[in-house]
Design an enzyme around this catalytic site. Structure first.
Site, PDB file in Angstrom:
ATOM      1  N   HIS A 285     -11.000  -2.159   3.899  1.00 35.17           N
ATOM      2  CA  HIS A 285     -10.860  -1.804   5.321  1.00 35.17           C
ATOM      3  C   HIS A 285     -11.592  -0.503   5.668  1.00 35.17           C
ATOM      4  CE1 HIS A 285      -8.024   0.455   3.039  1.00 35.17           C
ATOM      5  NE2 HIS A 285      -7.800   1.234   4.059  1.00 35.17           N
ATOM      6  N   ASP A 286     -12.154   0.147   4.630  1.00 33.05           N
ATOM      7  CA  ASP A 286     -12.888   1.398   4.867  1.00 33.05           C
ATOM      8  C   ASP A 286     -14.395   1.216   4.739  1.00 33.05           C
ATOM      9  OD1 ASP A 286     -10.502   3.317   2.904  1.00 33.05           O
ATOM     10  OD2 ASP A 286     -10.526   2.882   5.051  1.00 33.05           O
TER      11      ASP A 286
ATOM     12  N   ASP B 157      -2.778   4.910  -2.388  1.00 34.43           N
ATOM     13  CA  ASP B 157      -3.771   5.561  -1.531  1.00 34.43           C
ATOM     14  C   ASP B 157      -4.123   6.959  -2.057  1.00 34.43           C
ATOM     15  OD1 ASP B 157      -5.115   5.288   1.127  1.00 34.43           O
ATOM     16  OD2 ASP B 157      -4.005   7.120   1.529  1.00 34.43           O
TER      17      ASP B 157
ATOM     18  N   GLU C  78      -6.263   4.241  -5.833  1.00 34.48           N
ATOM     19  CA  GLU C  78      -7.514   4.499  -5.132  1.00 34.48           C
ATOM     20  C   GLU C  78      -7.929   5.915  -5.496  1.00 34.48           C
ATOM     21  OE1 GLU C  78      -7.582   5.644  -1.136  1.00 34.48           O
ATOM     22  OE2 GLU C  78      -9.452   4.642  -0.678  1.00 34.48           O
TER      23      GLU C  78
ATOM     24  N   ASP D  71       0.867  -1.179   0.000  1.00 31.62           N
ATOM     25  CA  ASP D  71       0.000   0.000   0.000  1.00 31.62           C
ATOM     26  C   ASP D  71       0.910   1.237   0.000  1.00 31.62           C
ATOM     27  OD1 ASP D  71      -3.242   0.196   1.504  1.00 31.62           O
ATOM     28  OD2 ASP D  71      -2.173   1.779   0.382  1.00 31.62           O
TER      29      ASP D  71
HETATM   30  O1  TEU Z   1      -9.143   6.280   2.068  1.00 33.24           O
HETATM   31  C1  TEU Z   1      -9.453   7.370   1.211  1.00 33.24           C
HETATM   32  C2  TEU Z   1     -10.842   7.788   1.289  1.00 33.24           C
HETATM   33  O2  TEU Z   1     -11.429   8.266   0.354  1.00 33.24           O
HETATM   34  C3  TEU Z   1     -11.504   7.681   2.596  1.00 33.24           C
HETATM   35  O3  TEU Z   1     -11.956   8.974   2.939  1.00 33.24           O
HETATM   36  C4  TEU Z   1     -12.667   6.754   2.457  1.00 33.24           C
HETATM   37  O4  TEU Z   1     -13.494   7.197   1.410  1.00 33.24           O
HETATM   38  C5  TEU Z   1     -13.414   6.832   3.752  1.00 33.24           C
HETATM   39  O5  TEU Z   1     -12.499   6.350   4.691  1.00 33.24           O
HETATM   40  C6  TEU Z   1     -14.682   5.997   3.684  1.00 33.24           C
HETATM   41  O6  TEU Z   1     -15.315   6.162   4.921  1.00 33.24           O
HETATM   42  C7  TEU Z   1      -7.740   6.009   2.097  1.00 33.24           C
HETATM   43  C8  TEU Z   1      -7.506   4.786   2.970  1.00 33.24           C
HETATM   44  O7  TEU Z   1      -8.144   3.665   2.367  1.00 33.24           O
HETATM   45  C9  TEU Z   1      -8.082   5.099   4.328  1.00 33.24           C
HETATM   46  O8  TEU Z   1      -8.004   3.959   5.188  1.00 33.24           O
HETATM   47  C10 TEU Z   1      -7.276   6.238   4.924  1.00 33.24           C
HETATM   48  O9  TEU Z   1      -7.864   6.606   6.173  1.00 33.24           O
HETATM   49  C11 TEU Z   1      -7.269   7.451   3.991  1.00 33.24           C
HETATM   50  O10 TEU Z   1      -7.043   7.133   2.632  1.00 33.24           O
HETATM   51  C12 TEU Z   1      -6.121   8.381   4.390  1.00 33.24           C
HETATM   52  O11 TEU Z   1      -4.903   7.708   4.125  1.00 33.24           O
END
Ligand code: TEU
Ligand code: CA
Length: 528
Positions: free
Chosen positions: A309-310, A185, A236, A97
């Site tokens: 994970h989000d 990311d 992403e 990542d």
């Molecule tokens: O997430 C990017 C992102 O767009 C997040 O705001 C996501 O849409 C949101 O968490 C959904 O609720 C990436 C990573 O996947 C995330 O884990 C990190 O917290 C974020 O970037 C900052 O690095």
């Protein structure tokens, strides 16, 4: 020649919650090594690790303090080197990542190279993804620095060529170790418009998503680094349409191989964003996925996912985790895995793991959730109303420990887990994953179809029964072959025409001239 990652299936590991080998309650790299046979048996061939670099864990590793060091809680660089070797000896690949839109404020760059960051005398009104302002004042400099996420995640200034070179040097270091690619990311946020300013209701995204120089930077990154290795890259990219996606991934553009869209993940929210809950309309989902299948069919390549994970867990979100958990988990997997693209399986998805409900906000660990709770509480919203939002969309739904067995702490740790285990681990766990009717074995079949059937890789996509609000039916065609995929997204029995050809997968028992799909049943027919 088909690029190797077009026949692959990716498995995402969130190391903190995957497997704890030393009893400190935190998942680690030796724990991942212990589980490689479980992953290899599933048939996945690419592992994507969420960040394992040194971090103070303000955002669980997405705030990197040292790109060249493994996070103490996860183990050592020797552990990482062993993991990479064990993955490769099984013929699998490992994708890291890459978080380079921002670093931790504890990274030495923040002190030694302030020009690697974005400073202003006055803040704009932009709101952070994690509540509050995107600016924090630093006394020493008497200026504000930009952080789209937490205040401990200052955004990097990609206009600075020295910063870009430092990133490319770090990327080469990992690729020279033998890493097989990167998930990048929020990579579409690295270029901000030059004169950033206030935005309507604090939403600055039009000034930092898909910005003016993002393709210049990615073409430079490709030329200076990516093109020199046989690797796979996936960006992403929140807020990206198929047209914009093609700009990132059309092969002639020499940038990335794939991107993650968020459009299908935003269909169960209203105009107020992710916490502004709205029931999913299946037709919206069908038409959005159709748009992406068509939008990238000739140019580009889809990343197919329901979970990460989000995101909350899909069986609780678009399935029925109370009455039809196993059926709806298999149906959702069928719907996704017969589409064109590379599928991404998130840890526990292959077990039908569900969302979690903790009564107390103190049980939650995610900075996005905690900040949102405090912000909404200050706005006078009740605890119960805020918890409903967290139960539906909180990121900790995906971050409770992997459920390996029905032993204490689901076999994840012999210590006290960093976040509570979902209490339903006693009947949802990997113990039965060899059971022929398990969700795991079902995923194993789906992954195998992709490898051996070119129609899954290359076929076109046609949505059927467009107006049906409970059935998702589509065909794939390739030369003289046709696949027809029937998915019942409801808890009612649904009848449709008797398909032609032979049943490829699904429990459905052939009736006479019609197909009566049981609640949350999926079935696929194949003819040629
Ligand atoms: O997430 C990017 C992102 O767009 C997040 O705001 C996501 O849409 C949101 O968490 C959904 O609720 C990436 C990573 O996947 C995330 O884990 C990190 O917290 C974020 O970037 C900052 O690095
Ligand atoms: Ca550990």
């Amino acid at each position: 020649m088909t690029e190797w990652w077009k026949k692959s299936t990716v498995y995402q590991i969130y190391p903190r919650s995957f497997m704890d080998s030393n009893g400190d309650g935190i998942g680690d790299i030796p724990g991942i090594i212990q589980k490689l046979d479980y992953l290899h048996d599933l048939g996945v061939d690419i592992l994507w690790l969420s960040p394992v670099y040194d971090s103070p864990n303000d955002d669980n590793g997405y705030d990197i303090r040292d790109y060249y060091k493994i996070m103490n809680e996860f183990g050592t660089m020797a552990d990482f080197d062993e993991l990479l070797e064990r993955v490769h000896e099984r013929g699998m690949k490992l994708v890291m990542d890459l978080v380079v839109n921002h670093t931790s404020d504890e990274h030495t760059w923040f002190k030694d190279h302030p020009d690697f960051y974005i400073w202003r005398d006055q803040p704009t009104n932009w709101r952070s993804f994690f509540s509050g302002s995107t600016w924090d004042f630093q006394k020493e400099r008497n200026q504000y620095y930009l952080h789209l996420f937490s205040k401990k995640q200052p955004d990097l200034n990609w206009e600075n060529p020295q910063l870009r070179e430092a990133v490319y040097e770090m990327m080469r270091w990992w690729l020279d170790k033998g890493v097989d690619g990167f998930r990048m990311d929020v990579i579409n946020m690295i270029s901000k418009v030059p004169n950033i300013q206030d935005a309507p209701d604090g939403d600055g995204s039009s000034q930092f998503m898909n910005g003016p120089n993002v393709h210049t930077y990615l073409k430079e990154m490709n030329k200076r680094v990516l093109s020199k290795y046989n690797i796979v890259t996936v960006g992403e990219t929140p807020g990206t349409s198929p047209k914009e996606a093609r700009d990132y991934i059309a092969s002639q553009n020499q940038e990335l191989n794939m991107i993650f869209t968020f459009e299908h993940m935003d269909l169960d929210q209203a105009s107020g964003g992710k916490w502004d809950l709205k029931p999913l309309e299946l037709i919206d989902l069908k038409e959005n996925l159709e748009k992406w299948q068509h939008g990238l069919h000739e140019e580009g390549w889809n990343s197919l996912y329901w979970n990460n994970h989000d995101q909350p867990r899909i069986v609780s979100r678009f399935g029925d985790d109370q009455n039809w958990r196993v059926e709806s988990a298999k149906m959702l997997a069928t719907c996704l895995h017969f589409m064109q693209g590379t599928p991404y399986i998130y840890q526990g998805e292959e077990l039908g793991m569900t969302n979690v409900r903790f009564d107390l906000i103190e049980a939650y660990k995610d900075i996005e959730t905690i900040n949102m709770y405090q912000e909404k509480q200050k706005a006078g919203i009740s605890h119960d109303d805020i918890m409903k939002k967290i139960y539906a969309k909180g990121r900790d739904n995906a971050r409770t420990p992997m459920q390996w067995s029905n032993e204490l702490n689901a076999g994840f740790t012999t210590g006290v887990p960093w976040i509570q285990v979902n209490p339903n681990y006693t009947n949802i766990n990997a113990l039965e994953h060899q059971d022929p009717d398990s969700i795991y074995q079902y995923y194993k079949k789906l992954i195998a179809f992709r490898k051996k059937m070119d129609i899954v890789t290359h076929g076109d996509f046609t949505l059927m029964h467009r107006e049906d609000e409970e059935l998702f039916v589509y065909t794939r065609r390739w030369n003289d072959e046709t696949l027809t995929v029937y998915c019942n997204f409801s808890n009612q029995t649904k009848s449709v025409e008797r398909p032609k050809g032979a049943k490829l997968i699904g429990n459905y028992a052939d009736h006479n001239d019609e197909l009566a799909l049981k609640p949350y049943e999926a079935v696929v027919y194949y003819q040629h």
